[in-house]
Scaffold this motif. Sequence first.
Motif, PDB file in Angstrom:
ATOM      1  N   GLY A   1      42.663  42.671  53.314  1.00 51.57           N
ATOM      2  CA  GLY A   1      43.919  42.319  52.652  1.00 51.57           C
ATOM      3  C   GLY A   1      43.986  40.865  52.206  1.00 51.57           C
ATOM      4  O   GLY A   1      44.902  40.478  51.471  1.00 51.57           O
ATOM      5  N   GLN A   2      43.019  40.067  52.606  1.00 51.89           N
ATOM      6  CA  GLN A   2      43.000  38.664  52.206  1.00 51.89           C
ATOM      7  C   GLN A   2      42.478  38.522  50.784  1.00 51.89           C
ATOM      8  O   GLN A   2      41.790  39.418  50.273  1.00 51.89           O
ATOM      9  CB  GLN A   2      42.105  37.861  53.160  1.00 51.89           C
ATOM     10  CG  GLN A   2      42.572  37.865  54.601  1.00 51.89           C
ATOM     11  CD  GLN A   2      43.877  37.133  54.787  1.00 51.89           C
ATOM     12  OE1 GLN A   2      44.065  36.028  54.291  1.00 51.89           O
ATOM     13  NE2 GLN A   2      44.824  37.792  55.458  1.00 51.89           N
ATOM     14  N   TRP A   3      42.782  37.426  50.162  1.00 54.82           N
ATOM     15  CA  TRP A   3      42.314  37.189  48.795  1.00 54.82           C
ATOM     16  C   TRP A   3      41.130  36.239  48.795  1.00 54.82           C
ATOM     17  O   TRP A   3      41.109  35.266  49.537  1.00 54.82           O
ATOM     18  CB  TRP A   3      43.437  36.599  47.936  1.00 54.82           C
ATOM     19  CG  TRP A   3      44.487  37.642  47.598  1.00 54.82           C
ATOM     20  CD1 TRP A   3      45.555  37.990  48.353  1.00 54.82           C
ATOM     21  CD2 TRP A   3      44.511  38.452  46.441  1.00 54.82           C
ATOM     22  NE1 TRP A   3      46.279  38.983  47.756  1.00 54.82           N
ATOM     23  CE2 TRP A   3      45.658  39.290  46.560  1.00 54.82           C
ATOM     24  CE3 TRP A   3      43.703  38.578  45.310  1.00 54.82           C
ATOM     25  CZ2 TRP A   3      46.006  40.220  45.599  1.00 54.82           C
ATOM     26  CZ3 TRP A   3      44.072  39.505  44.355  1.00 54.82           C
ATOM     27  CH2 TRP A   3      45.194  40.331  44.488  1.00 54.82           C
ATOM     28  N   LEU A   4      40.134  36.551  47.944  1.00 56.08           N
ATOM     29  CA  LEU A   4      38.975  35.679  47.763  1.00 56.08           C
ATOM     30  C   LEU A   4      39.003  35.161  46.338  1.00 56.08           C
ATOM     31  O   LEU A   4      39.434  35.857  45.423  1.00 56.08           O
ATOM     32  CB  LEU A   4      37.660  36.453  47.962  1.00 56.08           C
ATOM     33  CG  LEU A   4      37.311  36.932  49.365  1.00 56.08           C
ATOM     34  CD1 LEU A   4      36.009  37.723  49.316  1.00 56.08           C
ATOM     35  CD2 LEU A   4      37.158  35.732  50.299  1.00 56.08           C
ATOM     36  N   ARG A   5      38.506  33.954  46.164  1.00 53.13           N
ATOM     37  CA  ARG A   5      38.370  33.442  44.801  1.00 53.13           C
ATOM     38  C   ARG A   5      36.902  33.539  44.395  1.00 53.13           C
ATOM     39  O   ARG A   5      36.019  33.123  45.146  1.00 53.13           O
ATOM     40  CB  ARG A   5      38.854  31.985  44.739  1.00 53.13           C
ATOM     41  CG  ARG A   5      38.649  31.318  43.387  1.00 53.13           C
ATOM     42  CD  ARG A   5      39.464  30.053  43.241  1.00 53.13           C
ATOM     43  NE  ARG A   5      40.893  30.319  43.164  1.00 53.13           N
ATOM     44  CZ  ARG A   5      41.519  30.752  42.059  1.00 53.13           C
ATOM     45  NH1 ARG A   5      40.846  30.957  40.951  1.00 53.13           N
ATOM     46  NH2 ARG A   5      42.818  30.952  42.055  1.00 53.13           N
ATOM     47  N   ALA A   6      36.682  34.120  43.202  1.00 52.10           N
ATOM     48  CA  ALA A   6      35.316  34.210  42.681  1.00 52.10           C
ATOM     49  C   ALA A   6      35.356  33.714  41.256  1.00 52.10           C
ATOM     50  O   ALA A   6      35.931  34.373  40.382  1.00 52.10           O
ATOM     51  CB  ALA A   6      34.810  35.645  42.742  1.00 52.10           C
ATOM     52  N   GLY A   7      34.807  32.556  41.004  1.00 52.45           N
ATOM     53  CA  GLY A   7      34.891  31.954  39.681  1.00 52.45           C
ATOM     54  C   GLY A   7      36.365  31.732  39.337  1.00 52.45           C
ATOM     55  O   GLY A   7      37.101  31.108  40.110  1.00 52.45           O
ATOM     56  N   ASP A   8      36.815  32.319  38.179  1.00 52.45           N
ATOM     57  CA  ASP A   8      38.205  32.149  37.773  1.00 52.45           C
ATOM     58  C   ASP A   8      39.080  33.295  38.263  1.00 52.45           C
ATOM     59  O   ASP A   8      40.285  33.303  38.020  1.00 52.45           O
ATOM     60  CB  ASP A   8      38.286  32.085  36.234  1.00 52.45           C
ATOM     61  CG  ASP A   8      37.562  30.865  35.715  1.00 52.45           C
ATOM     62  OD1 ASP A   8      37.506  29.862  36.452  1.00 52.45           O
ATOM     63  OD2 ASP A   8      37.029  30.936  34.585  1.00 52.45           O
ATOM     64  N   SER A   9      38.474  34.279  38.923  1.00 48.66           N
ATOM     65  CA  SER A   9      39.262  35.451  39.305  1.00 48.66           C
ATOM     66  C   SER A   9      39.515  35.474  40.802  1.00 48.66           C
ATOM     67  O   SER A   9      38.874  34.753  41.567  1.00 48.66           O
ATOM     68  CB  SER A   9      38.513  36.731  38.912  1.00 48.66           C
ATOM     69  OG  SER A   9      37.982  36.605  37.625  1.00 48.66           O
ATOM     70  N   ARG A  10      40.491  36.331  41.155  1.00 52.95           N
ATOM     71  CA  ARG A  10      40.800  36.508  42.560  1.00 52.95           C
ATOM     72  C   ARG A  10      40.662  37.989  42.922  1.00 52.95           C
ATOM     73  O   ARG A  10      40.993  38.862  42.126  1.00 52.95           O
ATOM     74  CB  ARG A  10      42.221  36.020  42.861  1.00 52.95           C
ATOM     75  CG  ARG A  10      42.271  34.514  43.044  1.00 52.95           C
ATOM     76  CD  ARG A  10      43.653  33.899  42.952  1.00 52.95           C
ATOM     77  NE  ARG A  10      44.762  34.690  43.395  1.00 52.95           N
ATOM     78  CZ  ARG A  10      45.318  34.595  44.618  1.00 52.95           C
ATOM     79  NH1 ARG A  10      44.835  33.743  45.497  1.00 52.95           N
ATOM     80  NH2 ARG A  10      46.335  35.332  44.934  1.00 52.95           N
ATOM     81  N   PHE A  11      40.125  38.247  44.089  1.00 51.51           N
ATOM     82  CA  PHE A  11      39.920  39.636  44.525  1.00 51.51           C
ATOM     83  C   PHE A  11      40.464  39.807  45.929  1.00 51.51           C
ATOM     84  O   PHE A  11      40.285  38.947  46.789  1.00 51.51           O
ATOM     85  CB  PHE A  11      38.439  39.992  44.504  1.00 51.51           C
ATOM     86  CG  PHE A  11      37.809  39.956  43.139  1.00 51.51           C
ATOM     87  CD1 PHE A  11      37.887  41.074  42.308  1.00 51.51           C
ATOM     88  CD2 PHE A  11      37.175  38.806  42.681  1.00 51.51           C
ATOM     89  CE1 PHE A  11      37.316  41.036  41.048  1.00 51.51           C
ATOM     90  CE2 PHE A  11      36.618  38.773  41.432  1.00 51.51           C
ATOM     91  CZ  PHE A  11      36.688  39.898  40.593  1.00 51.51           C
TER      92      PHE A  11
END
Lengths: 255, 404
Positions: free
Chosen positions: B174-184
């Motif tokens: 349920g946590q958010w990760l940042r990858a480049g300009d996007s968030r997952f």
Amino acid sequence: MIQLRQLCRDFLVGDQTVHALDHLDLSIDKGEYLSVMGPSGSGKSTLLNMLGLLDKPSAGEYLLNGTATSGLKEEQRASLRGGHIGFVFQSYHLIPRLNARENIELPLVLAGIAPKLRQPRVAELLARLDLIDRAEHIPNQLSGGQRQRVAIGRAIVMEPDLLLADEPTGNLDSKSGLEVITLLEELNAGGITLLVVTHDENVGARARRRLHMIDGAISRDWQTDSAESKSILTAKPLTGKPLTQKTDGKTPGAF
Amino acid sequence: MRFGDLLAFNFKAIRRQRARSIMLLIAIAIGVLAINLLTGIGEGGKQFVLGEFDILGKNVLIMVPGKKETTGGIPPLTGETTRDLSLQDAEAILRLPDVSAVAPLIPGKIEISHGSLSREAFTIGTNRAFFPMRKLELAQGSILPEVPMDQAVSVCVIGSKLRRELFGSRPALGQWLRAGDSRFRVIGILKDRGQGMSLDMNDAIMIPVASAQSLFNTEGLFRIFIELRGLQELDKSRLRITDLLKNRHDGEEDVTIITQDSLLSAFANILDTMTLTVAGIAAISMLVAGILIMNVSLIAVSQRTSEIGLLKALGLPARTVRLIFLTEAMMMAAGGAVVGLIISQVLLFMARQTYPSVPFTTPSWAMLGSITVAMFTALIFSAIPARRAANMVPVDALLDKTAG
């Protein structure tokens, strides 16, 4: 016990045939004490090798305990050597990597006797030969006399009928030589047939029966009273140098 | 002579001749080492490839853009770059009746961060079908959602190692990760597993393929995994897929389909070559060891001439003398074999530590074989010296005055 009939042994040296033993007849009874003397090349050692089944005659017959040995295979000769004949050599022929105990034990090991049976026999011999505190020493750490005693231990550990000694005192000083000869005589007194090949008059004179060889034949064969021969020795104690000149050059007092 | 006594007697002789014994030991050890090490590496590679296909399944084909032709022919002179594999191609393949699932693949590396922690991770753009096809199991959560392939969704599944490194012991689901300009958002975590197909899934992040397209700014797919319904019509299905792509790509056949069999047969060729090499090296090292054994034993026999004479005088029959020299050579060979075996196993163990995904292990036939060959070599090459010792005439041997 031993009968030699017209025994011959020829060697080819270059293109010349040398008769080391020349139609030799000899009969030895059980328990005898013989010395064989004679100049170098007279066939003494060849006779000893022949009696020890180390060499085969060119002609003639050798009967050991009534058995004709000429027809025997090498395996059977080996088994006769192992069971009936003990050897004592001038240069001891001990195995350098084995200690005194192991050298004495060797014939029992080779004969496949179980360790449990070997140990008491070897322990008894070490005690008898006065080698108990030398038992774990290898030959290099032993004196000449001690080495020869180890070699005698090895020769009699299988309880042979016949003990053949080739210049047993040749590499020893007079004191050790006397010890070794006395030891061999004690064994003879216990019933073993003893034959000593020697250059040393004093050693040879101790035997009850003396053979003198020249050119592959026995030139003299006479019995002496053992008491008389011993008295010769006490009257003329051995000098520091052994008379023999056959030596490996290592022994102190040798040429 | 009792067997135990024989061994003890030989052991003393071997110990006494330390230099020559060590030399022989090394020669034999090298031979055994070569056999065990090389078969271990070969077997490891084979098991690795087989293991990969075991994961993938025999009914999975791999489609790669571009035609890799090794059978000759004129290379395309039009100057056209090969056409990319598109998502539409993948969807078209999925519509074929004999195809049960299709998983597109866009791999890349990108900086992934959560809070203050960040690291570069292997990123795979794919779909839901990828997970069962590669037999990836989840420790927590769920796999990528069932969405059309061209629809981007901001969710991801991460490997166990990446989870540990970014979240430590805190919950990641349920946590958010940042990858480049996007968030997952993390919706699933993979079970811990070894490497597969040279990508470490423990260290990977999986996102929907459409998201990967925008993240990496690319249209083309790197691979398409195609799962067939059955194995029976593999060749027909393969032809049908090729035809479909040819039609879609203006009549040009510009894709390559790899099957397990084709890869395995290519690998089998490599393995065969390797086996020959192993056999060659083993044969040479054993030959060298054998000749060494023969010469060293001949020297030993002449050095021990007076001892042999003595043993014979003490009543040892010729066959036992022969046995002594044969067993002595074999004892040294056995020692060398054990040393070689141990070294090879240590090296293979280190290789396994370095490349955990490749099972470098010597097959048992190679272990047994190498020891047998070593012993046999010793036996054959010590036969002549042993015979020479056995045939010595005792009186001649005793005349040798080197004894102490």
